[in-house]
Scaffold this active site. Sequence first.
Site, PDB file in Angstrom:
ATOM      1  N   GLY A  71       6.395   2.552  -3.613  1.00  0.00           N
ATOM      2  CA  GLY A  71       4.941   2.590  -3.584  1.00  0.00           C
ATOM      3  C   GLY A  71       4.436   3.993  -3.282  1.00  0.00           C
ATOM      4  O   GLY A  71       3.426   4.441  -3.834  1.00  0.00           O
ATOM      5  N   THR A  72       5.144   4.685  -2.427  1.00  0.00           N
ATOM      6  CA  THR A  72       4.753   6.052  -2.057  1.00  0.00           C
ATOM      7  C   THR A  72       4.763   6.956  -3.291  1.00  0.00           C
ATOM      8  O   THR A  72       3.857   7.770  -3.482  1.00  0.00           O
ATOM      9  CB  THR A  72       5.726   6.586  -0.979  1.00  0.00           C
ATOM     10  OG1 THR A  72       5.724   5.661   0.113  1.00  0.00           O
ATOM     11  CG2 THR A  72       5.326   7.962  -0.495  1.00  0.00           C
ATOM     12  N   ASN A 151      -2.280  -3.019   5.332  1.00  0.00           N
ATOM     13  CA  ASN A 151      -0.946  -3.492   5.703  1.00  0.00           C
ATOM     14  C   ASN A 151      -0.871  -4.011   7.133  1.00  0.00           C
ATOM     15  O   ASN A 151      -0.047  -4.850   7.454  1.00  0.00           O
ATOM     16  CB  ASN A 151       0.105  -2.387   5.494  1.00  0.00           C
ATOM     17  CG  ASN A 151      -0.336  -1.038   6.002  1.00  0.00           C
ATOM     18  OD1 ASN A 151      -1.405  -0.541   5.644  1.00  0.00           O
ATOM     19  ND2 ASN A 151       0.480  -0.443   6.835  1.00  0.00           N
ATOM     20  N   GLN A 179       0.134  -4.009  -0.702  1.00  0.00           N
ATOM     21  CA  GLN A 179       0.113  -5.221   0.126  1.00  0.00           C
ATOM     22  C   GLN A 179      -0.592  -6.392  -0.554  1.00  0.00           C
ATOM     23  O   GLN A 179      -0.287  -7.543  -0.279  1.00  0.00           O
ATOM     24  CB  GLN A 179      -0.561  -4.944   1.479  1.00  0.00           C
ATOM     25  CG  GLN A 179       0.249  -4.046   2.394  1.00  0.00           C
ATOM     26  CD  GLN A 179       1.586  -4.644   2.814  1.00  0.00           C
ATOM     27  OE1 GLN A 179       1.811  -5.852   2.732  1.00  0.00           O
ATOM     28  NE2 GLN A 179       2.499  -3.801   3.266  1.00  0.00           N
ATOM     29  N   SER A 199       4.595  -2.280  -5.150  1.00  0.00           N
ATOM     30  CA  SER A 199       5.962  -1.951  -4.733  1.00  0.00           C
ATOM     31  C   SER A 199       6.840  -3.201  -4.680  1.00  0.00           C
ATOM     32  O   SER A 199       6.419  -4.233  -4.137  1.00  0.00           O
ATOM     33  CB  SER A 199       5.927  -1.279  -3.354  1.00  0.00           C
ATOM     34  OG  SER A 199       7.227  -0.932  -2.946  1.00  0.00           O
ATOM     35  N   GLY A 200       8.057  -3.082  -5.222  1.00  0.00           N
ATOM     36  CA  GLY A 200       8.943  -4.230  -5.357  1.00  0.00           C
ATOM     37  C   GLY A 200       9.359  -4.884  -4.050  1.00  0.00           C
ATOM     38  O   GLY A 200       9.383  -6.114  -3.940  1.00  0.00           O
ATOM     39  N   HIS A 201       9.670  -4.046  -3.046  1.00  0.00           N
ATOM     40  CA  HIS A 201      10.268  -4.649  -1.843  1.00  0.00           C
ATOM     41  C   HIS A 201       9.282  -5.440  -0.995  1.00  0.00           C
ATOM     42  O   HIS A 201       9.678  -6.092  -0.029  1.00  0.00           O
ATOM     43  CB  HIS A 201      11.020  -3.604  -1.008  1.00  0.00           C
ATOM     44  CG  HIS A 201      10.164  -2.645  -0.246  1.00  0.00           C
ATOM     45  ND1 HIS A 201      10.051  -2.701   1.118  1.00  0.00           N
ATOM     46  CD2 HIS A 201       9.419  -1.606  -0.637  1.00  0.00           C
ATOM     47  CE1 HIS A 201       9.265  -1.712   1.530  1.00  0.00           C
ATOM     48  NE2 HIS A 201       8.870  -1.036   0.474  1.00  0.00           N
ATOM     49  N   CYS A 325       4.327   3.641  15.671  1.00  0.00           N
ATOM     50  CA  CYS A 325       5.743   3.843  16.009  1.00  0.00           C
ATOM     51  C   CYS A 325       6.448   4.765  15.024  1.00  0.00           C
ATOM     52  O   CYS A 325       7.409   5.433  15.384  1.00  0.00           O
ATOM     53  CB  CYS A 325       6.468   2.507  16.099  1.00  0.00           C
ATOM     54  SG  CYS A 325       6.105   1.425  14.737  1.00  0.00           S
TER      55      CYS A 325
HETATM   56  N1  PLP Z   1       0.975   1.366   0.678  1.00  0.00           N
HETATM   57  C1  PLP Z   1       0.915   0.350   1.538  1.00  0.00           C
HETATM   58  C2  PLP Z   1      -0.401  -0.318   1.798  1.00  0.00           C
HETATM   59  C3  PLP Z   1       2.068  -0.079   2.191  1.00  0.00           C
HETATM   60  O1  PLP Z   1       2.013  -1.097   3.064  1.00  0.00           O
HETATM   61  C4  PLP Z   1       3.293   0.587   1.926  1.00  0.00           C
HETATM   62  C5  PLP Z   1       4.523   0.185   2.649  1.00  0.00           C
HETATM   63  O2  PLP Z   1       4.477  -0.341   3.731  1.00  0.00           O
HETATM   64  C6  PLP Z   1       3.296   1.639   1.003  1.00  0.00           C
HETATM   65  C7  PLP Z   1       2.121   2.002   0.393  1.00  0.00           C
HETATM   66  C8  PLP Z   1       4.543   2.382   0.673  1.00  0.00           C
HETATM   67  O3  PLP Z   1       5.374   1.625  -0.138  1.00  0.00           O
HETATM   68  P1  PLP Z   1       6.937   1.993  -0.259  1.00  0.00           P
HETATM   69  O4  PLP Z   1       7.565   1.582   1.029  1.00  0.00           O
HETATM   70  O5  PLP Z   1       7.430   1.226  -1.422  1.00  0.00           O
HETATM   71  O6  PLP Z   1       6.980   3.465  -0.486  1.00  0.00           O
END
Ligand code: PLP
Length: 390
Positions: A71-72, A151, A179, A199-201, A325
């Site tokens: 996702g990043t 999130n 999310q 994001s897949g995970h 954290c």
């Molecule tokens: N954006 C949101 C709202 C998220 O909650 C997260 C991960 O927690 C991300 C982006 C980042 O996703 P990834 O962990 O796949 O890079």
Amino acid sequence: MDVIYTDNNATTKVANEVIEEMLPYLGEFYGNPSSMYTFGDEVGKKIRQARQKVADLINATPEEIIFTSCGTESDNAAINAAISMYPEKKHLITSAVEHPAIKNLFSYLGDRKGFRVTFVPVDTKGRLDLDTLYNAMSEDTAVISLMWANNETGVIFPIEEVAQKAREKGILFHTDAVQATGKIPIDVQATGVDMLSLSGHKIHAPKGVAALYVKKGIKFPAFLIGGHQESGRRGGTENTVSIIGLGKACELAKENLELMNTQVKELRDYLESRLLSEIPATSVNGDTKNRLPNTLSIGFDAVEGESILMLMDRKGICASSGSACTSGSLDPSHVLMAMEVPFKSAHGTIRFSLSHYNTKEEMDVIVETLIPAIDKLRQMSPFWKDGKMI
Ligand code: PLP
């Protein structure tokens, strides 16, 4: 390991159906999807199907989907593309409660690259200050990026409304739907967003695979320059196995959307009402009327979230605290601080995020664990006396 897993906004279990779908492509079918021969195209075909399934989940077309690694990466690619498409525009808009994937990128662009950044505040329930947002929009704004759902609290932003305003002003609009995906209906055509990250995970696919939706017609530049993969926008041989897993996970997420908004929501509500009624001085963070069905951010006055997590860990319960954290600090997260959640409950905030794998029995174990745990911690707390916070 026997665990009660309620940290699904952090990551999710890979669904068995997803593993089954992936396995043949980890072993038997190892061909390069770009090859001319049938053996390679077996994989190519599967990737085309996966692209279709991702597109179907958000009502896009397969050509509008770019596979990425997380996702990043999707978030970074979207924002960097927007900036390079409009080099003369030097203003960016986002919210004060974004995930670090957007928040830290926007801070970097402001601190190091000369952009003017508006971080739109939220109210005490985590709702976006729309007046500030609309007043900030200008001809100099290159892109607006807003998370579809938060999130930590699960609070949902009015994406359709803002996307429409952005369109009227000719400003590109990106949404981080990492999310929201799989938890609430997402329709990129109806909402009119220009770019969307998922994001897949977070939806029962493996870690390390994600997607970026880019609306047809947007002159999106290449961000990994190399081969012709992903229509030349992200070169490099595809992460075939994980992409196939993501496709299956999106298909399942579509099928399970109703379950998420009935069964999972009921479990979350059950957990919430038991905790609120059986543990005194407890409060929910965020707009409970407009929140993801699986998320509960709940603050227990006069205790530390990390201590609660440790006591729950002894029973195999996995959840998150509301502290920052990731930065090694015990301060409340930037989300809770932006919402001005009182310190007494922000420090003792726990996020439970459920999935359809959770059961009512598990919710009961969580409550039965927390009642004595919170009591014990409060006995030791200097901020707790005679049954209340001092
Ligand atoms: N954006 C949101 C709202 C998220 O909650 C997260 C991960 O927690 C991300 C982006 C980042 O996703 P990834 O962990 O796949 O890079």
